[in-house]
Motif scaffolding. Structure first.
Motif, PDB file in Angstrom:
ATOM      1  N   ILE A  59      22.550  30.358  35.998  1.00 23.12           N
ATOM      2  CA  ILE A  59      23.038  30.395  37.376  1.00 23.12           C
ATOM      3  C   ILE A  59      22.653  31.703  38.061  1.00 23.12           C
ATOM      4  N   PHE A  60      22.833  32.821  37.354  1.00 30.30           N
ATOM      5  CA  PHE A  60      22.676  34.135  37.968  1.00 30.30           C
ATOM      6  C   PHE A  60      21.424  34.881  37.518  1.00 30.30           C
ATOM      7  N   GLY A  61      20.671  34.320  36.593  1.00 29.96           N
ATOM      8  CA  GLY A  61      19.510  35.023  36.078  1.00 29.96           C
ATOM      9  C   GLY A  61      19.911  36.075  35.057  1.00 29.96           C
ATOM     10  N   GLN A  62      18.962  36.909  34.712  1.00 33.37           N
ATOM     11  CA  GLN A  62      19.206  37.948  33.714  1.00 33.37           C
ATOM     12  C   GLN A  62      19.798  39.187  34.398  1.00 33.37           C
ATOM     13  N   LEU A  63      21.087  39.397  34.213  1.00 34.87           N
ATOM     14  CA  LEU A  63      21.802  40.522  34.803  1.00 34.87           C
ATOM     15  C   LEU A  63      22.277  41.460  33.699  1.00 34.87           C
ATOM     16  N   PRO A  64      22.537  42.739  34.031  1.00 33.53           N
ATOM     17  CA  PRO A  64      23.075  43.653  33.020  1.00 33.53           C
ATOM     18  C   PRO A  64      24.487  43.296  32.597  1.00 33.53           C
ATOM     19  N   GLY A  65      25.257  42.694  33.500  1.00 32.48           N
ATOM     20  CA  GLY A  65      26.625  42.319  33.176  1.00 32.48           C
ATOM     21  C   GLY A  65      26.698  40.967  32.483  1.00 32.48           C
ATOM     22  N   ARG A  66      27.737  40.788  31.680  1.00 34.04           N
ATOM     23  CA  ARG A  66      27.972  39.514  30.995  1.00 34.04           C
ATOM     24  C   ARG A  66      29.197  38.781  31.525  1.00 34.04           C
ATOM     25  N   MET A  67      30.148  39.551  32.107  1.00 30.09           N
ATOM     26  CA  MET A  67      31.409  38.957  32.526  1.00 30.09           C
ATOM     27  C   MET A  67      31.885  39.622  33.816  1.00 30.09           C
ATOM     28  N   ALA A  68      32.443  38.812  34.731  1.00 27.20           N
ATOM     29  CA  ALA A  68      33.055  39.325  35.957  1.00 27.20           C
ATOM     30  C   ALA A  68      34.534  38.951  35.941  1.00 27.20           C
ATOM     31  N   TYR A  69      35.384  39.915  36.278  1.00 23.41           N
ATOM     32  CA  TYR A  69      36.835  39.739  36.265  1.00 23.41           C
ATOM     33  C   TYR A  69      37.355  39.873  37.694  1.00 23.41           C
ATOM     34  N   LEU A  70      38.079  38.871  38.175  1.00 24.13           N
ATOM     35  CA  LEU A  70      38.614  38.888  39.535  1.00 24.13           C
ATOM     36  C   LEU A  70      40.093  39.260  39.520  1.00 24.13           C
ATOM     37  N   PHE A  71      40.452  40.242  40.348  1.00 21.74           N
ATOM     38  CA  PHE A  71      41.835  40.695  40.520  1.00 21.74           C
ATOM     39  C   PHE A  71      42.174  40.697  42.008  1.00 21.74           C
ATOM     40  N   VAL A  72      43.413  40.338  42.330  1.00 23.58           N
ATOM     41  CA  VAL A  72      43.872  40.312  43.715  1.00 23.58           C
ATOM     42  C   VAL A  72      45.286  40.883  43.773  1.00 23.58           C
ATOM     43  N   SER A  73      45.551  41.761  44.739  1.00 25.07           N
ATOM     44  CA  SER A  73      46.907  42.281  44.916  1.00 25.07           C
ATOM     45  C   SER A  73      47.823  41.177  45.413  1.00 25.07           C
ATOM     46  N   GLU A  74      49.003  41.083  44.828  1.00 29.87           N
ATOM     47  CA  GLU A  74      49.983  40.129  45.311  1.00 29.87           C
ATOM     48  C   GLU A  74      50.476  40.550  46.692  1.00 29.87           C
ATOM     49  N   SER A  75      50.881  39.570  47.482  1.00 27.77           N
ATOM     50  CA  SER A  75      51.332  39.855  48.845  1.00 27.77           C
ATOM     51  C   SER A  75      52.465  38.901  49.203  1.00 27.77           C
ATOM     52  N   ASN A  76      53.539  39.457  49.788  1.00 30.09           N
ATOM     53  CA  ASN A  76      54.651  38.628  50.228  1.00 30.09           C
ATOM     54  C   ASN A  76      55.308  39.303  51.421  1.00 30.09           C
ATOM     55  N   GLU A  77      56.416  38.726  51.909  1.00 28.13           N
ATOM     56  CA  GLU A  77      57.069  39.277  53.100  1.00 28.13           C
ATOM     57  C   GLU A  77      57.580  40.690  52.867  1.00 28.13           C
ATOM     58  N   GLU A  78      57.986  40.977  51.638  1.00 20.34           N
ATOM     59  CA  GLU A  78      58.530  42.303  51.342  1.00 20.34           C
ATOM     60  C   GLU A  78      57.423  43.327  51.134  1.00 20.34           C
ATOM     61  N   HIS A  79      56.359  42.926  50.476  1.00 23.53           N
ATOM     62  CA  HIS A  79      55.251  43.837  50.185  1.00 23.53           C
ATOM     63  C   HIS A  79      53.946  43.180  50.604  1.00 23.53           C
ATOM     64  N   SER A  80      53.457  43.539  51.778  1.00 24.31           N
ATOM     65  CA  SER A  80      52.261  42.923  52.330  1.00 24.31           C
ATOM     66  C   SER A  80      51.024  43.728  51.965  1.00 24.31           C
ATOM     67  N   THR A  81      49.954  43.039  51.597  1.00 25.00           N
ATOM     68  CA  THR A  81      48.682  43.692  51.309  1.00 25.00           C
ATOM     69  C   THR A  81      47.570  42.982  52.066  1.00 25.00           C
ATOM     70  N   SER A  82      46.418  43.619  52.129  1.00 25.02           N
ATOM     71  CA  SER A  82      45.251  43.022  52.788  1.00 25.02           C
ATOM     72  C   SER A  82      44.319  42.425  51.735  1.00 25.02           C
ATOM     73  N   PHE A  83      44.875  41.518  50.944  1.00 24.70           N
ATOM     74  CA  PHE A  83      44.141  40.984  49.798  1.00 24.70           C
ATOM     75  C   PHE A  83      42.908  40.179  50.198  1.00 24.70           C
ATOM     76  N   TRP A  84      42.829  39.772  51.468  1.00 26.00           N
ATOM     77  CA  TRP A  84      41.716  38.927  51.925  1.00 26.00           C
ATOM     78  C   TRP A  84      40.472  39.724  52.325  1.00 26.00           C
ATOM     79  N   ASP A  85      40.599  41.038  52.450  1.00 29.91           N
ATOM     80  CA  ASP A  85      39.544  41.883  53.003  1.00 29.91           C
ATOM     81  C   ASP A  85      38.735  42.522  51.875  1.00 29.91           C
ATOM     82  N   ALA A  86      37.423  42.340  51.904  1.00 31.03           N
ATOM     83  CA  ALA A  86      36.554  42.869  50.844  1.00 31.03           C
ATOM     84  C   ALA A  86      36.599  44.382  50.744  1.00 31.03           C
ATOM     85  N   HIS A  87      37.004  45.057  51.836  1.00 34.25           N
ATOM     86  CA  HIS A  87      36.959  46.525  51.867  1.00 34.25           C
ATOM     87  C   HIS A  87      38.338  47.162  51.901  1.00 34.25           C
ATOM     88  N   SER A  88      39.385  46.378  51.652  1.00 38.17           N
ATOM     89  CA  SER A  88      40.752  46.881  51.766  1.00 38.17           C
ATOM     90  C   SER A  88      41.196  47.660  50.544  1.00 38.17           C
TER      91      SER A  88
END
Length: 212
Positions: A59-88
């Motif tokens: 799918i991705f060709g020969q890359l130096p990396g073998r694995m990608a890990y996705l993390f997202v900050s939780e967000s709710n009414e009490e603690h809001s984050t800009s989890f949708w923004d690539a540069h946040s």
């Protein structure tokens, strides 16, 4: 020229922790290098682990990396984050080995993860996407486009909710993961779709959310 993709046909619940470096959602990361748990910029807390994606050469060709890990900050009414923004600084795609992460990380192996506390292995099907990304807001978007480009997938061509939006305008980004909230676990997708990307060098990753 069409683009190779792995369509996610289903998410299969696993009754025990997955401890090998394979694509999975939930649970804890299976690190292939020193742990790098990202810290959200807004709250200063460890982000929530979403998934790990094998960087399949077909799918991705020969890359130096073998694995990608996705993390997202939780967000709710009490603690809001800009989890949708690539540069946040409130989301992160960690690539191992050798990846470059723009946010603070901790050398801890475990941390916050998806609810419910079940791990899922995706059932994958090889396919091809047309090369041009399209948006649901595009007047030329057809039902055929939705069938070809929509749904959960690894690699391929994104179907955007709003305007075509990559992490920047360099033209160096490739779709790593497209996922919406029609999944058996809770993920911050703005009630829309989340898009993880990897750049052509295979060293940088980014995440964007869109909703209608």
């Amino acid at each position: 020229m069409n683009v190779s993709v792995l369509k996610i046909k289903a998410f299969r619940a696993i009754g025990m922790p997955v401890t090998t470096p394979v694509t999975k959602f939930g649970g804890q990361p299976v690190w292939i290098d020193t742990p790098q748990w990202p810290v959200g910029r807004t709250l200063g807390m460890p982000m929530q682990f979403v998934c790990q994606i094998e960087l399949y050469p077909k799918i991705f060709g020969q890359l130096p990396g073998r694995m990608a890990y996705l993390f997202v900050s939780e967000s709710n009414e009490e603690h809001s984050t800009s989890f949708w923004d690539a540069h946040s600084g409130d989301n992160a795609v960690i690539i191992q080995p050798g990846g470059i992460c723009p946010v603070q990380t901790l050398a801890i192996a475990t941390g916050p993860t998806l609810e419910p506390l079940v791990e899922y292995i995706p059932e994958l099907e090889s396919a091809e996407d047309p090369p041009r990304p399209i948006s649901l807001t595009d007047s030329e978007c057809t039902e055929a486009d939705l069938q070809r480009l929509g749904g959960h997938k690894i690699g391929g061509t994104p179907l955007f909710w709003d305007a075509v939006e990559y992490p920047d305008e360099s033209g160096h980004w490739r779709l790593l993961l497209q996922i919406d909230e029609d999944v058996p676990f809770a993920i911050n997708c703005c009630l829309g779709t989340g898009y993880a990307f990897i750049d052509q060098s295979g060293l940088h990753g980014a995440y964007v959310c869109q909703s209608g």
